[in-house]
Scaffold this motif. Structure first.
Motif, mmCIF file in Angstrom:
data_model
loop_
_atom_site.group_PDB
_atom_site.id
_atom_site.type_symbol
_atom_site.label_atom_id
_atom_site.label_comp_id
_atom_site.label_asym_id
_atom_site.label_seq_id
_atom_site.Cartn_x
_atom_site.Cartn_y
_atom_site.Cartn_z
ATOM 1 N N HIS A 68 6.553 1.648 -3.799
ATOM 2 C CA HIS A 68 5.223 1.109 -4.052
ATOM 3 C C HIS A 68 4.753 1.444 -5.468
ATOM 4 C CE1 HIS A 68 1.218 -0.306 -3.563
ATOM 5 N NE2 HIS A 68 0.689 0.900 -3.701
ATOM 6 N N ALA A 69 4.956 2.692 -5.879
ATOM 7 C CA ALA A 69 4.546 3.076 -7.238
ATOM 8 C C ALA A 69 5.272 2.214 -8.278
ATOM 9 C CB ALA A 69 4.845 4.559 -7.465
ATOM 10 N N ASP A 85 -5.146 0.006 -4.472
ATOM 11 C CA ASP A 85 -4.563 -0.781 -3.380
ATOM 12 C C ASP A 85 -5.642 -1.584 -2.653
ATOM 13 O OD1 ASP A 85 -2.093 0.295 -3.970
ATOM 14 O OD2 ASP A 85 -2.071 1.726 -2.301
ATOM 15 N N ASP A 126 8.883 8.305 3.987
ATOM 16 C CA ASP A 126 7.556 8.188 3.380
ATOM 17 C C ASP A 126 7.655 8.232 1.861
ATOM 18 O OD1 ASP A 126 6.362 8.022 5.843
ATOM 19 O OD2 ASP A 126 5.744 10.129 5.926
ATOM 20 N N SER A 127 8.487 9.150 1.352
ATOM 21 C CA SER A 127 8.532 9.279 -0.111
ATOM 22 C C SER A 127 9.251 8.085 -0.733
ATOM 23 C CB SER A 127 9.172 10.602 -0.523
ATOM 24 O OG SER A 127 10.544 10.588 -0.216
ATOM 25 N N TRP A 147 0.844 -1.206 0.000
ATOM 26 C CA TRP A 147 0.000 0.000 0.000
ATOM 27 C C TRP A 147 0.870 1.243 0.000
ATOM 28 C CZ3 TRP A 147 1.480 -2.330 4.496
ATOM 29 C CH2 TRP A 147 1.855 -1.523 5.575
ATOM 30 N N GLY A 148 0.266 2.348 -0.448
ATOM 31 C CA GLY A 148 0.959 3.618 -0.397
ATOM 32 C C GLY A 148 0.203 4.557 0.537
ATOM 33 N N GLY A 149 0.885 5.608 0.976
ATOM 34 C CA GLY A 149 0.254 6.634 1.815
ATOM 35 C C GLY A 149 -0.497 6.032 2.984
ATOM 36 N N ASP A 207 6.723 5.225 -0.738
ATOM 37 C CA ASP A 207 5.721 5.441 -1.777
ATOM 38 C C ASP A 207 6.311 5.270 -3.178
ATOM 39 O OD1 ASP A 207 3.685 5.695 0.011
ATOM 40 O OD2 ASP A 207 3.652 7.884 0.028
ATOM 41 N N ASP A 259 -5.802 4.548 -1.582
ATOM 42 C CA ASP A 259 -5.884 4.396 -3.035
ATOM 43 C C ASP A 259 -6.812 3.221 -3.385
ATOM 44 O OD1 ASP A 259 -5.464 3.704 -5.713
ATOM 45 O OD2 ASP A 259 -3.362 4.348 -5.667
ATOM 46 N N SER A 281 8.154 -2.046 -1.322
ATOM 47 C CA SER A 281 7.809 -1.142 -0.223
ATOM 48 C C SER A 281 7.743 -1.874 1.110
ATOM 49 C CB SER A 281 6.473 -0.456 -0.516
ATOM 50 O OG SER A 281 5.459 -1.414 -0.721
#
Ligand SMILES: *[C@@H]1O[C@H](CO)[C@@H](O)[C@H](O)[C@H]1NC(C)=O
Ligand SMILES: *[C@@H]1O[C@H](CO)[C@@H](O)[C@H](O)[C@H]1NC(C)=O
Ligand SMILES: *[C@@H]1O[C@H](CO)[C@@H](O)[C@H](O)[C@H]1NC(C)=O
Ligand SMILES: *[C@@H]1O[C@H](CO)[C@@H](O)[C@H](O)[C@H]1NC(C)=O
Ligand SMILES: *[C@@H]1O[C@H](CO)[C@@H](O)[C@H](O)[C@H]1NC(C)=O
Ligand SMILES: *[C@@H]1O[C@H](CO)[C@@H](O)[C@H](O)[C@H]1NC(C)=O
Ligand SMILES: *[C@@H]1O[C@H](CO)[C@@H](O)[C@H](O)[C@H]1NC(C)=O
Ligand SMILES: *[C@@H]1O[C@H](CO)[C@@H](O)[C@H](O)[C@H]1NC(C)=O
Ligand SMILES: *[C@@H]1O[C@H](CO)[C@@H](O)[C@H](O)[C@H]1NC(C)=O
Ligand SMILES: *[C@@H]1O[C@H](CO)[C@@H](O)[C@H](O)[C@H]1NC(C)=O
Length: 554
Positions: free
Chosen positions: A318-319, A165, A311-312, A156-158, A315, A162, A331
């Motif tokens: 993950h992207a 996700d 965090d970045s 998952w991101g953030g 993410d 999403d 991730s």
């Protein structure tokens, strides 16, 4: 793999009134014949002895047969006052491996006046019977869970909002529900199937009482240091045997009431309540240390800047995994490495260097990948498991103790962990697999479970310890237990980071422990605050005190 060599089993059968059930119960008391551990199998940091100890599989039903525990002991270095038992947690950690490794530390912290004894509990290791819960071998396991989140983890991101996700996770719900039900069946069908109901914490507590009978005399007070899950064993023990409480330390406390009252998976959010606090400590300490010491910060950065970098990077990884299907640094390797680091501040500085290297790879993940490996502690800590087997000891013990299944669906469980990710820890909220997640689908429960009361009047006061920021046993659980136990417990707080008190050095906590164990005195205040020693630095030149001063942990 670690094996113990020990003297033969010799047991004496005694008859005496047992368990307050108003009838005579035949009880096995085993004599313990210590012998030097086999150095080929027990890699110890101190001189240790090993032995076996015979146990009834079911204390209420002798016809169930017998088992045995694999024991380890390190002798008192000072004047012996008795035995101090240690359980390192898990559940399902090998006490034998743990003590072999940690004996010098534990002797030092306790002051050396007790023989320290630990054991592989039922369901753990290859020398205890019932032994390690192995439901399927490595190749079957890999094939069985191929392509599921059991192998890939959840991605998952953030804050897990999403829709893609969520859809990817939802697609796994029917698959995983079926897999977990089948896994339960495999565990029942395997050699360990018939013994699943004889493992668990109530039996483990009775084993500890029987061990104390054998080592320190029938009905002797029990001295015990329980760490992490070991606090559940301790809390059950003192309430099952309130008259036998000697010196009992509960360190890194689990949620005692959750176990007795909720589906096991529902305690996950409580457990990781403070995980992101520890992450804040890590990033703040890193920024304070500066780029010459912590390789993931830059000149002039704050802790928040370091946090945003993590965090970045997570993410970005993950992207890339969504785009490419596979990336060298996914991730959730970053997440699980971070989770590992949270347990042990002693790793912070070296892992910062490791993260800096991984981030370089993440930045190229949009391009064709090259392979990098990352060390994660999560699945490789216990060394007492045969190499080709996959152990479900932790799940088996966890689930044995849990309340009965109530028809929970996998999709209900997924909804819960998505919510935990959004509301408790965006960083590690959807970590998979977690032992407690098997329980709603697990086929067995222990023949005995203790569900309270937890406030019995005890023969002696118990010492409860919690850390300000512990990633898996938050301080408020220590407080909850101490409040429940009322005047039978004294709570102290180690004002630092990591899992349980040994994660950092605090002379203040060591003094409290030694005064309790060796002099029967406890602090008079209700919640004594102990600082971590300034020379136990988080990063070179950075003390815990400085980091905590920058954070608002009220
Ligand atoms: C521990 O103490 C016992 C009894 O004094 C002794 O026989 C044994 O050799 C000691 N073990 C070790 C490893 O020193
Ligand atoms: C015990 O720990 C203290 C503090 O780290 C250390 O100074 C001392 O040398 C240790 N003692 C032993 C016997 O290891
Ligand atoms: C794993 O177990 C299966 C039976 O479930 C067996 O057929 C297979 O040979 C075993 N594989 C290994 C590597 O032991
Ligand atoms: C896993 O599944 C993929 C395709 O879905 C297959 O190519 C691969 O051989 C499988 N691996 C194992 C170990 O079964
Ligand atoms: C994600 O959750 C964190 C903590 O709960 C919160 O501070 C942040 O605002 C959330 N971010 C988004 C995009 O919702
Ligand atoms: C940090 O980076 C420097 C320069 O790249 C390197 O020499 C050093 O080994 C790194 N430190 C760690 C702990 O990895
Ligand atoms: C990297 O490892 C993965 C999984 O082990 C493998 O599928 C992939 O082919 C490897 N890629 C490279 C470039 O070596
Ligand atoms: C989500 O979790 C929060 C606490 O973490 C809780 O208060 C809330 O009721 C939960 N929501 C749902 C829909 O379960
Ligand atoms: C234990 O707790 C229960 C429920 O909170 C309470 O009714 C009882 O009085 C308490 N017992 C003792 C001995 O404190
Ligand atoms: C030991 O106990 C006595 C009272 O029982 C107390 O006065 C003394 O300070 C204690 N010593 C230590 C080191 O805690």
């Amino acid at each position: 793999m670690r094996r113990v060599r020990a003297g033969g089993l010799l047991s004496i059968f005694l008859l005496y009134p047992g368990m307050g059930m108003g009838k005579l119960t035949e009880r096995v008391v085993t004599q313990v014949n210590w012998a030097p551990c086999d150095p080929n199998f027990v890699f110890a940091n101190a001189p240790v002895d090993c032995a076996f100890f015979q146990i009834p599989l079911d204390y209420q039903d002798v016809s169930a047969g017998i088992g045995r525990l694999s024991l380890i002991k390190v002798n008192a270095t000072g004047q012996r006052k008795g035995t101090l038992f240690v359980n390192p947690g898990g559940p399902g950690e090998s006490g034998v491996s743990y003590l072999a490794f940690s004996a010098p530390d534990i002797l030092n912290t306790t002051g050396g006046n007790y023989d320290i004894v630990s054991w592989d509990p039922r369901g753990v290791g290859i020398d205890t019977v019932p032994n390690e819960i192995l439901c399927l071998n490595r190749s079957d396991y890999t094939a069985f869970f191929n392509g599921t989140i059991e192998q890939t983890g959840i991605q998952w991101g953030g804050n897990f909002t999403d829709p893609m996700d969520i859809a990817a996770l939802d697609a796994q719900a029917p698959v995983m529900e079926e897999k977990y039900k089948q896994l339960g069946q495999k565990c029942m069908d395997a050699a360990s199937g018939t013994t699943l109901k004889y493992i668990g914490t109530a039996a483990n507590a009775r084993d500890m009482a029987a061990l104390a009978d054998a080592l320190d005399g029938l009905g002797s007070p029990v001295n015990y240091w329980g760490i992490s899950y070991g606090t559940l064993l301790g809390a059950w023990f003192v309430n099952m045997f309130p008259d036998r409480v000697g010196h009992v330390i509960l360190d890194g406390v689990v949620n005692i009431l959750d176990t007795a009252q909720k589906q096991s998976f529902l305690s996950w959010g409580d457990k990781i309540h403070d995980a992101d606090k520890v992450f804040q400590g890590f990033t703040t300490a890193c920024a304070l240390a500066g780029p010459s010491v912590c390789n993931v910060t830059s000149e002039g950065w704050s802790g928040t800047d370091v946090m945003h970098l993590f965090d970045s990077m997570i993410d970005a990884a993950h992207a890339a995994e969504v785009k490419n299907g596979w990336v060298p640094v996914p991730s959730n390797s970053l997440r699980s490495a971070l989770f590992t680091v949270m347990y042990e501040p002693v790793l912070w500085q070296s892992y910062a260097g490791e993260f800096a290297r991984l981030f370089k790879t993440v930045q190229t993940e949009w391009a064709p990948p090259t392979n990098t490996s990352i060390q994660s502690r999560s699945k490789s800590r216990r060394q007492s498991v045969p190499q080709d087997g996959v152990s479900f000891a932790e799940a088996a013990i966890y689930c044995a103790d849990g309340i009965d299944s109530d028809g929970t669906t996998m999709s209900g469980l997924f909804d819960y962990i998505v919510n935990v990710t959004r509301t408790v820890s965006p960083l590690i909220g959807a970590t998979w697999p977690i032992d407690a997640f098997y329980c709603s689908f697990w086929p067995a429960r222990a023949v005995e479970r203790y569900t309270g009361p937890f406030n019995k009047t005890l023969g002696n006061k118990v010492l409860v310890i919690g850390n300000t920021a512990d990633p898996i046993t938050p301080f408020r659980q220590a407080k909850q237990l101490a409040d429940l136990m009322g005047s039978s417990a004294t709570l102290i707080r180690q004002n630092g980071f990591g899992h349980a008190s040994l994660a950092q050095r605090s002379s203040c906590v060591t003094n409290v422990i030694q005064a309790y164990l060796n002099n029967d005195t406890l602090p008079e205040d209700d919640c004594t605050m102990c600082e971590v020693d300034d020379d136990d630095e988080l990063f070179t030149g950075v003390t815990t005190r400085e980091v905590i001063a920058q954070l608002d942990f009220s």
